[in-house]
Design a protein around this motif. Structure first.
Motif, PDB file in Angstrom:
ATOM      1  N   VAL A   1     -37.679  22.690  21.209  1.00 58.11           N
ATOM      2  CA  VAL A   1     -37.078  21.357  21.186  1.00 58.11           C
ATOM      3  C   VAL A   1     -37.296  20.729  22.545  1.00 58.11           C
ATOM      4  N   SER A   2     -37.263  19.423  22.599  1.00 62.58           N
ATOM      5  CA  SER A   2     -37.580  18.773  23.867  1.00 62.58           C
ATOM      6  C   SER A   2     -36.448  18.765  24.892  1.00 62.58           C
ATOM      7  N   PRO A   3     -35.175  18.582  24.521  1.00 63.76           N
ATOM      8  CA  PRO A   3     -34.157  18.548  25.574  1.00 63.76           C
ATOM      9  C   PRO A   3     -34.017  19.887  26.270  1.00 63.76           C
ATOM     10  N   PRO A   4     -33.991  20.010  27.517  1.00 63.61           N
ATOM     11  CA  PRO A   4     -34.115  18.933  28.491  1.00 63.61           C
ATOM     12  C   PRO A   4     -35.553  18.539  28.777  1.00 63.61           C
ATOM     13  N   GLY A   5     -36.493  19.094  28.047  1.00 58.87           N
ATOM     14  CA  GLY A   5     -37.887  18.721  28.212  1.00 58.87           C
ATOM     15  C   GLY A   5     -38.624  19.615  29.190  1.00 58.87           C
ATOM     16  N   ILE A   6     -39.907  19.414  29.259  1.00 60.14           N
ATOM     17  CA  ILE A   6     -40.740  20.157  30.195  1.00 60.14           C
ATOM     18  C   ILE A   6     -40.613  19.481  31.552  1.00 60.14           C
ATOM     19  N   GLU A   7     -40.396  20.266  32.573  1.00 58.04           N
ATOM     20  CA  GLU A   7     -40.253  19.722  33.924  1.00 58.04           C
ATOM     21  C   GLU A   7     -41.525  18.970  34.316  1.00 58.04           C
ATOM     22  N   LEU A   8     -41.362  17.872  35.012  1.00 58.12           N
ATOM     23  CA  LEU A   8     -42.507  17.063  35.429  1.00 58.12           C
ATOM     24  C   LEU A   8     -43.519  17.874  36.237  1.00 58.12           C
ATOM     25  N   ASP A   9     -43.039  18.756  37.081  1.00 54.16           N
ATOM     26  CA  ASP A   9     -43.946  19.554  37.910  1.00 54.16           C
ATOM     27  C   ASP A   9     -44.847  20.460  37.073  1.00 54.16           C
ATOM     28  N   ASP A  10     -44.434  20.787  35.857  1.00 57.28           N
ATOM     29  CA  ASP A  10     -45.200  21.681  34.997  1.00 57.28           C
ATOM     30  C   ASP A  10     -46.221  20.949  34.126  1.00 57.28           C
ATOM     31  N   LEU A  11     -46.104  19.641  33.982  1.00 57.59           N
ATOM     32  CA  LEU A  11     -46.954  18.901  33.053  1.00 57.59           C
ATOM     33  C   LEU A  11     -48.433  18.964  33.398  1.00 57.59           C
ATOM     34  N   ALA A  12     -48.776  18.763  34.647  1.00 55.26           N
ATOM     35  CA  ALA A  12     -50.184  18.694  35.036  1.00 55.26           C
ATOM     36  C   ALA A  12     -50.922  19.993  34.750  1.00 55.26           C
ATOM     37  N   GLY A  13     -50.232  21.105  34.749  1.00 50.42           N
ATOM     38  CA  GLY A  13     -50.871  22.389  34.537  1.00 50.42           C
ATOM     39  C   GLY A  13     -50.957  22.836  33.091  1.00 50.42           C
ATOM     40  N   LEU A  14     -50.440  22.051  32.167  1.00 47.02           N
ATOM     41  CA  LEU A  14     -50.458  22.455  30.760  1.00 47.02           C
ATOM     42  C   LEU A  14     -51.864  22.325  30.172  1.00 47.02           C
ATOM     43  N   PRO A  15     -52.262  23.259  29.322  1.00 47.16           N
ATOM     44  CA  PRO A  15     -53.591  23.207  28.710  1.00 47.16           C
ATOM     45  C   PRO A  15     -53.616  22.308  27.476  1.00 47.16           C
ATOM     46  N   VAL A  16     -53.351  21.032  27.684  1.00 51.16           N
ATOM     47  CA  VAL A  16     -53.333  20.066  26.581  1.00 51.16           C
ATOM     48  C   VAL A  16     -54.185  18.859  26.950  1.00 51.16           C
ATOM     49  N   ASP A  17     -54.633  18.138  25.933  1.00 51.97           N
ATOM     50  CA  ASP A  17     -55.445  16.950  26.156  1.00 51.97           C
ATOM     51  C   ASP A  17     -54.630  15.674  26.178  1.00 51.97           C
ATOM     52  N   GLY A  18     -53.374  15.762  25.804  1.00 43.92           N
ATOM     53  CA  GLY A  18     -52.541  14.570  25.769  1.00 43.92           C
ATOM     54  C   GLY A  18     -51.078  14.925  25.641  1.00 43.92           C
ATOM     55  N   LEU A  19     -50.252  13.882  25.661  1.00 40.92           N
ATOM     56  CA  LEU A  19     -48.809  14.076  25.674  1.00 40.92           C
ATOM     57  C   LEU A  19     -48.139  12.885  25.007  1.00 40.92           C
ATOM     58  N   LYS A  20     -47.090  13.159  24.254  1.00 42.27           N
ATOM     59  CA  LYS A  20     -46.240  12.095  23.729  1.00 42.27           C
ATOM     60  C   LYS A  20     -44.899  12.190  24.434  1.00 42.27           C
ATOM     61  N   ASP A  21     -44.495  11.103  25.068  1.00 44.60           N
ATOM     62  CA  ASP A  21     -43.196  11.053  25.731  1.00 44.60           C
ATOM     63  C   ASP A  21     -42.160  10.528  24.748  1.00 44.60           C
ATOM     64  N   SER A  22     -41.141  11.311  24.493  1.00 48.90           N
ATOM     65  CA  SER A  22     -40.046  10.893  23.612  1.00 48.90           C
ATOM     66  C   SER A  22     -38.735  10.778  24.368  1.00 48.90           C
ATOM     67  N   SER A  23     -38.805  10.737  25.682  1.00 48.54           N
ATOM     68  CA  SER A  23     -37.587  10.753  26.500  1.00 48.54           C
ATOM     69  C   SER A  23     -36.849   9.416  26.508  1.00 48.54           C
ATOM     70  N   ALA A  24     -37.551   8.315  26.283  1.00 52.22           N
ATOM     71  CA  ALA A  24     -36.983   6.971  26.414  1.00 52.22           C
ATOM     72  C   ALA A  24     -36.520   6.690  27.838  1.00 52.22           C
ATOM     73  N   ASP A  25     -37.076   7.410  28.793  1.00 53.44           N
ATOM     74  CA  ASP A  25     -36.734   7.258  30.204  1.00 53.44           C
ATOM     75  C   ASP A  25     -37.901   6.560  30.907  1.00 53.44           C
ATOM     76  N   PRO A  26     -37.718   5.310  31.343  1.00 51.02           N
ATOM     77  CA  PRO A  26     -38.832   4.587  31.961  1.00 51.02           C
ATOM     78  C   PRO A  26     -39.377   5.262  33.222  1.00 51.02           C
ATOM     79  N   GLY A  27     -38.508   5.837  34.034  1.00 53.55           N
ATOM     80  CA  GLY A  27     -38.965   6.517  35.245  1.00 53.55           C
ATOM     81  C   GLY A  27     -39.818   7.730  34.926  1.00 53.55           C
ATOM     82  N   ARG A  28     -39.422   8.474  33.909  1.00 54.65           N
ATOM     83  CA  ARG A  28     -40.210   9.646  33.515  1.00 54.65           C
ATOM     84  C   ARG A  28     -41.563   9.221  32.961  1.00 54.65           C
ATOM     85  N   LEU A  29     -41.603   8.158  32.182  1.00 57.78           N
ATOM     86  CA  LEU A  29     -42.874   7.682  31.621  1.00 57.78           C
ATOM     87  C   LEU A  29     -43.856   7.318  32.734  1.00 57.78           C
ATOM     88  N   VAL A  30     -43.390   6.606  33.739  1.00 57.14           N
ATOM     89  CA  VAL A  30     -44.247   6.234  34.867  1.00 57.14           C
ATOM     90  C   VAL A  30     -44.726   7.486  35.599  1.00 57.14           C
TER      91      VAL A  30
END
Length: 102
Positions: A8-37
């Motif tokens: 499940v997403s809450p509390p979500g994947i930490e921002l510091d971990d995102l860049a290292g994930l082996p994925v080609d894309g991401l969907k943000d479902s947080s509804a948090d403008p700061g996190r999206l940026v």
């Protein structure tokens, strides 16, 4: 070290971990403008917004697109909001539709 994707997403994947994930894309479902940026700055691949309230911001920061549940109900208003010219008219139309459904 291997970190499994969260079930499940809450509390979500930490921002510091995102860049290292082996994925080609991401969907943000947080509804948090700061996190999206922040995600747009970190994620090299495709980035999709999941909140209709953030479509204007998503367009402004260069997100790839949107995956919205509301698009199942009213795809036209979602497409107009995403393709808008940066003015709030299209975004206001979508927010009005979302508020109406709430």
């Amino acid at each position: 070290r291997h970190r499994p994707f969260p079930a499940v997403s809450p509390p979500g994947i930490e921002l510091d971990d995102l860049a290292g994930l082996p994925v080609d894309g991401l969907k943000d479902s947080s509804a948090d403008p700061g996190r999206l940026v922040a995600e747009r700055e970190l994620v090299v691949g495709a980035l999709y917004v999941g909140s209709g309230y953030l479509l204007n911001l998503a367009h402004a920061v260069g997100c790839t697109g949107a995956i919205l549940a509301h698009a199942n109900f009213d795809p036209g208003v979602c497409a107009r909001a995403l393709a808008g010219d940066g003015r709030m008219g299209e975004q206001d139309e979508l927010v009005s539709a979302l508020i109406f459904l709430a």
